[in-house]
Design a protein around this motif. Structure first.
Motif, PDB file in Angstrom:
ATOM      1  N   ARG A 117     -22.827 -21.966  10.438  1.00  0.00           N
ATOM      2  CA  ARG A 117     -24.254 -21.658  10.347  1.00  0.00           C
ATOM      3  C   ARG A 117     -24.430 -20.137  10.333  1.00  0.00           C
ATOM      4  O   ARG A 117     -24.249 -19.469  11.358  1.00  0.00           O
ATOM      5  CB  ARG A 117     -25.008 -22.296  11.520  1.00  0.00           C
ATOM      6  N   LEU A 118     -24.763 -19.624   9.164  1.00  0.00           N
ATOM      7  CA  LEU A 118     -24.819 -18.182   8.964  1.00  0.00           C
ATOM      8  C   LEU A 118     -26.181 -17.618   9.310  1.00  0.00           C
ATOM      9  O   LEU A 118     -27.229 -18.188   8.954  1.00  0.00           O
ATOM     10  CB  LEU A 118     -24.496 -17.842   7.502  1.00  0.00           C
ATOM     11  N   ALA A 119     -26.162 -16.467   9.976  1.00  0.00           N
ATOM     12  CA  ALA A 119     -27.387 -15.691  10.203  1.00  0.00           C
ATOM     13  C   ALA A 119     -27.682 -14.872   8.946  1.00  0.00           C
ATOM     14  O   ALA A 119     -27.067 -15.063   7.899  1.00  0.00           O
ATOM     15  CB  ALA A 119     -27.197 -14.798  11.425  1.00  0.00           C
ATOM     16  N   GLY A 120     -28.649 -13.959   9.032  1.00  0.00           N
ATOM     17  CA  GLY A 120     -29.003 -13.124   7.892  1.00  0.00           C
ATOM     18  C   GLY A 120     -27.821 -12.275   7.442  1.00  0.00           C
ATOM     19  O   GLY A 120     -27.205 -11.578   8.257  1.00  0.00           O
ATOM     20  N   ILE A 121     -27.506 -12.331   6.170  1.00  0.00           N
ATOM     21  CA  ILE A 121     -26.297 -11.685   5.642  1.00  0.00           C
ATOM     22  C   ILE A 121     -26.618 -10.313   5.070  1.00  0.00           C
ATOM     23  O   ILE A 121     -27.580 -10.145   4.328  1.00  0.00           O
ATOM     24  CB  ILE A 121     -25.671 -12.560   4.536  1.00  0.00           C
ATOM     25  N   TYR A 122     -25.781  -9.329   5.416  1.00  0.00           N
ATOM     26  CA  TYR A 122     -25.894  -8.006   4.802  1.00  0.00           C
ATOM     27  C   TYR A 122     -24.496  -7.474   4.526  1.00  0.00           C
ATOM     28  O   TYR A 122     -23.498  -8.001   5.002  1.00  0.00           O
ATOM     29  CB  TYR A 122     -26.678  -7.041   5.695  1.00  0.00           C
ATOM     30  N   GLY A 123     -24.425  -6.428   3.717  1.00  0.00           N
ATOM     31  CA  GLY A 123     -23.142  -5.836   3.360  1.00  0.00           C
ATOM     32  C   GLY A 123     -23.319  -4.913   2.175  1.00  0.00           C
ATOM     33  O   GLY A 123     -24.445  -4.516   1.844  1.00  0.00           O
ATOM     34  N   VAL A 154     -22.396 -18.183  13.034  1.00  0.00           N
ATOM     35  CA  VAL A 154     -21.770 -16.972  12.506  1.00  0.00           C
ATOM     36  C   VAL A 154     -22.812 -15.865  12.501  1.00  0.00           C
ATOM     37  O   VAL A 154     -23.659 -15.766  11.609  1.00  0.00           O
ATOM     38  CB  VAL A 154     -21.205 -17.205  11.094  1.00  0.00           C
ATOM     39  N   CYS A 155     -22.778 -15.046  13.541  1.00  0.00           N
ATOM     40  CA  CYS A 155     -23.728 -13.953  13.700  1.00  0.00           C
ATOM     41  C   CYS A 155     -23.071 -12.884  14.553  1.00  0.00           C
ATOM     42  O   CYS A 155     -22.031 -13.114  15.166  1.00  0.00           O
ATOM     43  CB  CYS A 155     -25.020 -14.447  14.351  1.00  0.00           C
ATOM     44  N   ASP A 156     -23.680 -11.704  14.603  1.00  0.00           N
ATOM     45  CA  ASP A 156     -23.086 -10.646  15.416  1.00  0.00           C
ATOM     46  C   ASP A 156     -23.516 -10.786  16.876  1.00  0.00           C
ATOM     47  O   ASP A 156     -24.153 -11.778  17.265  1.00  0.00           O
ATOM     48  CB  ASP A 156     -23.365  -9.261  14.816  1.00  0.00           C
ATOM     49  N   ASP A 157     -23.155  -9.793  17.675  1.00  0.00           N
ATOM     50  CA  ASP A 157     -23.334  -9.901  19.124  1.00  0.00           C
ATOM     51  C   ASP A 157     -24.720  -9.508  19.619  1.00  0.00           C
ATOM     52  O   ASP A 157     -25.007  -9.698  20.799  1.00  0.00           O
ATOM     53  CB  ASP A 157     -22.314  -9.001  19.844  1.00  0.00           C
ATOM     54  N   GLU A 158     -25.569  -8.962  18.738  1.00  0.00           N
ATOM     55  CA  GLU A 158     -26.835  -8.401  19.216  1.00  0.00           C
ATOM     56  C   GLU A 158     -28.012  -8.781  18.317  1.00  0.00           C
ATOM     57  O   GLU A 158     -28.282  -8.104  17.314  1.00  0.00           O
ATOM     58  CB  GLU A 158     -26.749  -6.877  19.294  1.00  0.00           C
ATOM     59  N   PRO A 159     -28.723  -9.854  18.663  1.00  0.00           N
ATOM     60  CA  PRO A 159     -29.964 -10.140  17.945  1.00  0.00           C
ATOM     61  C   PRO A 159     -30.938  -8.965  18.100  1.00  0.00           C
ATOM     62  O   PRO A 159     -30.972  -8.311  19.150  1.00  0.00           O
ATOM     63  CB  PRO A 159     -30.496 -11.389  18.648  1.00  0.00           C
TER      64      PRO A 159
END
Length: 292
Positions: free
Chosen positions: A158-164, A215-220
């Motif tokens: 389950r992916l959060a908002g994707i950037y790159g 699947v997300c980073d450590d800091e909303p």
């Protein structure tokens, strides 16, 4: 990775292509689907064998396209009529399922709906807030049922908002399209595209069919905070804050602000032993300065 390994991607878009490049770099071969001849040429140029699929059109020769598949990634989004891959190729996938070592379905954290800023994890009951997230819930259920009946070793991500690269707030600040919309208590989670690939690789190394991973980073963080930080990195004045009530948004844009939640990623750390390359948006955006 042995050269005999073959990854097939249904929906070879932004995230799948990053993962595919990793797979090829380790000696595997990759095939994937796209919707147009132009996109097929782009896949071929990057070393991915292209197949046309989508918009109601199935694979022309599924047996040939799927032959030798050892790893399967599904990132094609569901439509109003359900999951397009299962609709067109359930029987074909059932035939290859015994030979597939790992399969991943890319879903979204949108399936959790609005939690008014509260925390969710993989055990949280699903409560999609908008139609497209409801379709994801149904697609997850369909793939889970298919995996149970076919033996496909399925994992759901389950992916959060994707950037790159090519898709980030640095670019929107530079082109003047960034907006700092403020809605009280609004919190989002996000993930760098390279860390999506890191999670998928970690899952392949430690397969656990039936597992679900956020699947997300450590800091909303609030979306406006990310815009402000991007402007700071660029030495620009951040765009002015706009109250949500006064923001002129499309229906899609407005739906983005209809749910607020903090997504826990503890499982990818504890079960997959993963350390994110970009644990917060700050590290992620800093790394992207060199791509501008």
């Amino acid at each position: 990775m042995a050269a005999a390994k073959r990854l097939f991607c249904f929906g070879c878009g932004y995230s799948a292509r990053v993962f595919a490049a990793r797979f090829r770099a380790k000696g595997g071969s990759v095939a994937g689907t796209c919707r147009t001849a132009d996109k097929a040429a782009g896949l071929a140029a990057s070393g991915i064998v292209p197949f046309l699929f989508g918009d109601g059109l199935p694979l022309e020769d599924p047996a040939s396209a799927l032959a030798g598949t050892t790893h399967l990634l599904i990132s094609a989004p569901p439509g109003e009529k359900g999951d397009p891959v299962l609709a067109a190729h359930a029987a074909d996938l059932r035939r290859i399922a015994p030979h597939v070592e790992w399969a991943g379905y890319l879903s979204t954290t949108g399936v959790y709906g609005d939690r008014q800023g509260g925390w969710v994890d993989e055990e949280t009951p699903l409560d999609p807030a908008v139609a497209r997230s409801d379709r994801r819930v149904k697609a997850e259920a369909a793939w889970t049922e298919f995996a149970a009946s076919s033996g496909l070793p399925l994992h759901i991500f389950r992916l959060a908002g994707i950037y790159g690269p090519g898709r980030n707030q640095l670019l929107s600040v530079l082109d003047g399209s960034a907006r700092r919309i403020v809605k009280e208590g609004q919190i989002f989670s996000r993930i760098h595209v390279e860390d999506i690939a890191n999670v998928l690789e970690a899952s392949m190394a430690r397969p656990n069919p039936g597992a679900i991973y956020n699947v997300c980073d450590d800091e909303p963080a609030a979306a406006g905070d990310v815009v402000a930080y991007a402007a700071e990195l660029l030495g620009r004045t951040p765009p002015p804050e706009i109250p949500f009530e006064k923001a002129e948004l499309s229906p899609m844009g407005r739906s983005f602000y209809m749910s607020s939640r903090r997504v826990s990623n503890r499982r990818i750390h504890e079960e997959l032993g993963l350390t994110l390359a970009y644990p917060t948006y700050r590290e992620g955006l800093k790394s992207l300065l060199g791509t501008l």
